[in-house]
Design a protein around this motif. Structure first.
Motif, short mmCIF file in Angstrom:
data_model
loop_
_atom_site.label_atom_id
_atom_site.label_comp_id
_atom_site.label_asym_id
_atom_site.label_seq_id
_atom_site.Cartn_x
_atom_site.Cartn_y
_atom_site.Cartn_z
N GLN A 1 -7.08 47.64 -106.23
CA GLN A 1 -7.89 46.94 -105.24
C GLN A 1 -7.46 45.48 -105.27
O GLN A 1 -7.66 44.77 -106.26
CB GLN A 1 -9.38 47.09 -105.55
N VAL A 2 -6.85 45.03 -104.20
CA VAL A 2 -6.27 43.68 -104.14
C VAL A 2 -7.34 42.63 -103.99
O VAL A 2 -8.26 42.78 -103.18
CB VAL A 2 -5.25 43.59 -102.99
N LEU A 3 -7.23 41.54 -104.76
CA LEU A 3 -8.08 40.37 -104.57
C LEU A 3 -7.34 39.29 -103.80
O LEU A 3 -7.87 38.73 -102.84
CB LEU A 3 -8.54 39.81 -105.92
N LEU A 4 -6.12 38.99 -104.22
CA LEU A 4 -5.25 38.03 -103.56
C LEU A 4 -3.89 38.68 -103.34
O LEU A 4 -3.35 39.31 -104.25
CB LEU A 4 -5.09 36.75 -104.39
N GLU A 5 -3.33 38.50 -102.13
CA GLU A 5 -2.08 39.19 -101.80
C GLU A 5 -1.13 38.24 -101.07
O GLU A 5 -1.55 37.44 -100.22
CB GLU A 5 -2.37 40.41 -100.93
N ASP B 1 -7.27 27.34 -97.56
CA ASP B 1 -6.11 27.05 -98.41
C ASP B 1 -6.08 28.05 -99.56
O ASP B 1 -7.09 28.28 -100.22
CB ASP B 1 -6.22 25.62 -98.95
N LEU B 2 -4.91 28.64 -99.80
CA LEU B 2 -4.77 29.68 -100.83
C LEU B 2 -3.64 29.32 -101.79
O LEU B 2 -2.75 28.51 -101.46
CB LEU B 2 -4.50 31.03 -100.16
N PRO B 3 -3.65 29.89 -103.01
CA PRO B 3 -2.65 29.52 -104.02
C PRO B 3 -1.21 29.81 -103.60
O PRO B 3 -0.94 30.67 -102.75
CB PRO B 3 -3.05 30.37 -105.23
N VAL B 4 -0.29 29.09 -104.27
CA VAL B 4 1.14 29.25 -104.04
C VAL B 4 1.80 29.64 -105.36
O VAL B 4 1.52 29.05 -106.40
CB VAL B 4 1.79 27.95 -103.51
N ALA B 5 2.67 30.66 -105.30
CA ALA B 5 3.44 31.09 -106.48
C ALA B 5 4.87 30.59 -106.35
O ALA B 5 5.50 30.70 -105.29
CB ALA B 5 3.42 32.60 -106.59
N GLY C 1 4.22 40.74 -97.37
CA GLY C 1 4.96 41.93 -97.77
C GLY C 1 4.15 42.82 -98.68
O GLY C 1 4.72 43.66 -99.38
N LYS C 2 2.81 42.64 -98.69
CA LYS C 2 1.91 43.42 -99.54
C LYS C 2 2.25 43.30 -101.02
O LYS C 2 2.16 44.24 -101.80
CB LYS C 2 1.90 44.89 -99.13
N LYS D 1 3.36 32.06 -100.72
CA LYS D 1 1.95 31.64 -100.67
C LYS D 1 1.05 32.84 -100.41
O LYS D 1 1.38 33.72 -99.61
CB LYS D 1 1.77 30.61 -99.55
N VAL D 2 -0.08 32.87 -101.09
CA VAL D 2 -1.06 33.93 -100.85
C VAL D 2 -1.50 33.89 -99.39
O VAL D 2 -1.86 32.82 -98.87
CB VAL D 2 -2.27 33.77 -101.78
N SER D 3 -1.46 35.05 -98.74
CA SER D 3 -1.80 35.12 -97.32
C SER D 3 -3.10 35.87 -97.04
O SER D 3 -3.66 35.75 -95.96
CB SER D 3 -0.66 35.79 -96.54
#
Length: 601
Positions: free
Chosen positions: A386-390, A367-371, A393-394, A344-346
């Motif tokens: 440049q990260v938008l969603l992470e 609430d954030l997306p789940v892969a 574990g980076k 899950k995006v953290s």
């Protein structure tokens, strides 16, 4: 020996200031005539103003010089002292046997001071004539910018205005007025503390599509040359998006963009791409394209370098070698492996422009997306990620990379419900909207006058007999156009001399509107002292002539001819004659007196 004199008249905007004798420019012209009148008919003169006009490069007789002085008027150009002195060298070289003198007539604003110490020249005498104006406050428009670079028809606009107080007194309730296409859009009033800046926001709406010519004005007497500020921007009628599909069209992409008529979506298959038309689309989406040919990869790299934007939703069912090769050539991170574990995006980067204005209040437990199945990309230090969603574990879920003038957005998942809930998640729509809107290539709102300009524009195609025109109501010029592979460059040297909005035309077709403003240095009515000026001439004596009421003619003659000694001799003769009379009288007086203690035997 003949005299050769260069007389510089400062005709910058600050010379519109007034004193008890009128404007400073009027006084400067009168002083120039007085200086010239101190010389003989056989002497030669060169007139110099901030315009550096070619017609003044040759030497003139006294009569020609007086006529030329009459023609001097205010100019938007300002020059530094070292530029003025350097300009005269070529003329002086042609007169090796004459006595050479430079006269600088100016108010000597601090912006005229040179950047470095001036080398001494024993063959040239330098004389300064300072003109003093009445103390006067001045407010200037420092800059303008929008809260967002995106302009759609009918949208609400927020223009931030910054004013500068160039005086030592507070400026209270300065009126501000905004016009767009000559129609008033907003008014305000601002109070600015001494020697500081202040910003305010002007809200307006109701714009239709097309180029907007804007003018911001303040009311600030008596100094008014910097009371207008010009800028321009384009309101897009629509935004064209190209979706390149490896398989079938994606229902989520079609749904999100087709709900707004502003977006014009073109779906094509990976094998049916018009490469020459890529630049017509500010954003391209690669939707699960497994086979990225070398030709397609190279065209996409060129497209991004020249300002295009690309979003990659990868294909997870096939080998990643083609995607890896393409991304390596684009300088981003590359696929390492495909993982089937749920994550899950953290972290969401709310500072990124994509998320600006998306959340009014950010929930504490957002609430954030789940892969469920995703690509893990490398984390190379050589990239500019440049990260938008992470994810934990980076691990990147969605990141942005820059390449040339464009951007690449790299997703870890495709848009399918089997691999993630991203396409159904609440953040998906604003992300896709914002990335598309941010892809609009907006040019600068304005440019500065009196400097070399290289203005980058989308590719402009001209026939052999076609030229561009840059014009407004009272001016027209043909700018220098140079072509690059993916864009055009417009070169502006000293063609544009007046602030304003200028239309760039190809035939009768409007290409863009370019706006130009003064550099702003003239607005600060701070003046250099005599001591400050002299520090730039450490090895050379310079004369600063008095401009008290009266003519400079006799003062210049006196300096040129040296001090007349006959007056000094006459005064000394009279002093010595008086001293002799006093001595004789005193000596005779003492001799005639008898001695008090004398006796006769």
């Amino acid at each position: 020996t003949e005299n050769t004199s260069l007389i510089y008249i400062d005709n910058s905007y600050s010379m519109e200031a007034v004193n008890q004798e009128g404007t400073l420019l009027d006084e400067a012209k009168r002083r120039a005539r007085e200086i010239a009148s101190a010389y003989s008919l056989n002497d030669k003169f060169q007139l110099l103003t901030n315009d550096f006009a070619g017609k003044y490069q040759s030497l003139m007789s006294l009569e020609e010089f007086q006529t030329a002085v009459d023609e001097v008027s205010i100019s938007p150009v300002n020059r530094k002292i070292d530029q003025i002195i350097s300009r005269q060298k070529d003329v002086f070289l042609k007169e090796p046997n004459s006595r050479k003198t430079i006269y600088l007539i100016s108010d000597f604003q601090k912006n005229t001071l040179p950047a470095a110490i001036l080398p001494a020249d024993s063959t040239v005498k330098t004389r300064l004539i300072r003109l003093n104006s009445n103390a006067q406050p001045n407010i200037s428009i420092d800059s303008v910018w929008f809260s967002t670079a995106i302009h759609k028809p009918g949208d609400s606009e927020k223009l931030i205005v910054r004013l500068r107080n160039n005086s030592d007194e507070e400026a209270v309730n300065i009126p501000v007025k905004l016009q767009v296409n000559k129609a008033q859009k907003a008014i305000a009033s601002m109070t600015i503390k001494p020697r500081s800046t202040e910003t305010d926001t002007l809200n307006f709406s109701g714009l239709s599509s097309g180029w907007q010519e804007a003018e911001l004005a303040i009311t600030d007497f008596p100094v008014v040359f910097d009371d207008k500020f010009y800028f321009s921007f384009n309101v897009q009628s629509s935004l064209s998006l190209l979706i390149i599909n490896g398989k079938k069209e994606n229902e989520y992409l079609n749904s999100v963009y087709r709900s707004d008529p502003f977006f014009k979506v073109l779906n094509v298959s990976a094998g049916n791409i018009n490469y020459s038309g890529l630049s017509e689309h500010p954003m391209v989406i690669l939707n699960e394209v497994a086979e990225i040919s070398d030709g397609l990869g190279q065209q996409l790299v060129n497209y991004i370098r020249s300002g295009g934007n690309l979003i990659v939703f990868p294909d997870l069912e096939n080998d990643q070698s083609a995607l890896k090769k393409f991304l390596a050539s684009a300088g981003t991170d590359i696929p390492v492996q495909v993982l089937n574990t749920e994550s899950k995006v953290s972290i969401i980067n709310l500072e990124h422009p994509v998320f600006q204005s998306v959340f009014e209040d950010v929930p504490k437990q957002i609430d954030l997306p789940v892969a469920k199945k995703y690509i893990r990309y490398s984390s190379l230090n050589t990239t500019n990620r440049q990260v938008l969603l992470e994810m934990p574990g980076k691990v990147s879920f969605l990141s942005e990379y820059r390449l040339g003038s464009g951007k690449i957005y790299l997703s870890a998942v495709p848009l399918s419900s089997e691999t993630s809930n991203f396409a159904r998640h609440s953040v998906f729509v604003p992300i896709m909207y914002q990335t598309a809107l941010l892809s609009l290539r907006n040019q600068n709102l304005f440019y500065k006058l009196n400097r070399e300009q290289q203005i980058q524009l989308p590719k402009i195609s001209l026939n052999s007999n076609q030229t561009l025109k840059l014009r407004n109501e009272i001016f027209e010029a043909i700018p220098d156009l140079r072509q690059n592979e993916n864009f055009s460059q417009l070169y502006i040297a000293d063609q544009i001399r007046q602030a304003g909005n200028y239309q760039l035309l190809k035939g009768d077709s409007l290409i863009a509107v370019l706006s130009f403003n003064e550099a702003g240095s003239e607005s600060d009515m701070s003046y250099a002292s005599d001591e400050q000026i002299k520090t730039f001439f450490p090895e050379q004596k310079i004369d600063i002539l008095n401009t008290d009421p009266g003519s400079l003619t006799n003062a210049v003659k006196s300096i040129n001819q040296g001090t007349s000694l006959w007056k000094v001799c006459l005064i000394l003769a009279l002093v010595f004659f008086a001293a002799e009379i006093l001595l004789i009288r005193f000596y005779k007086g003492t001799q005639s007196k008898p001695l008090n203690n004398s006796r006769i035997y």
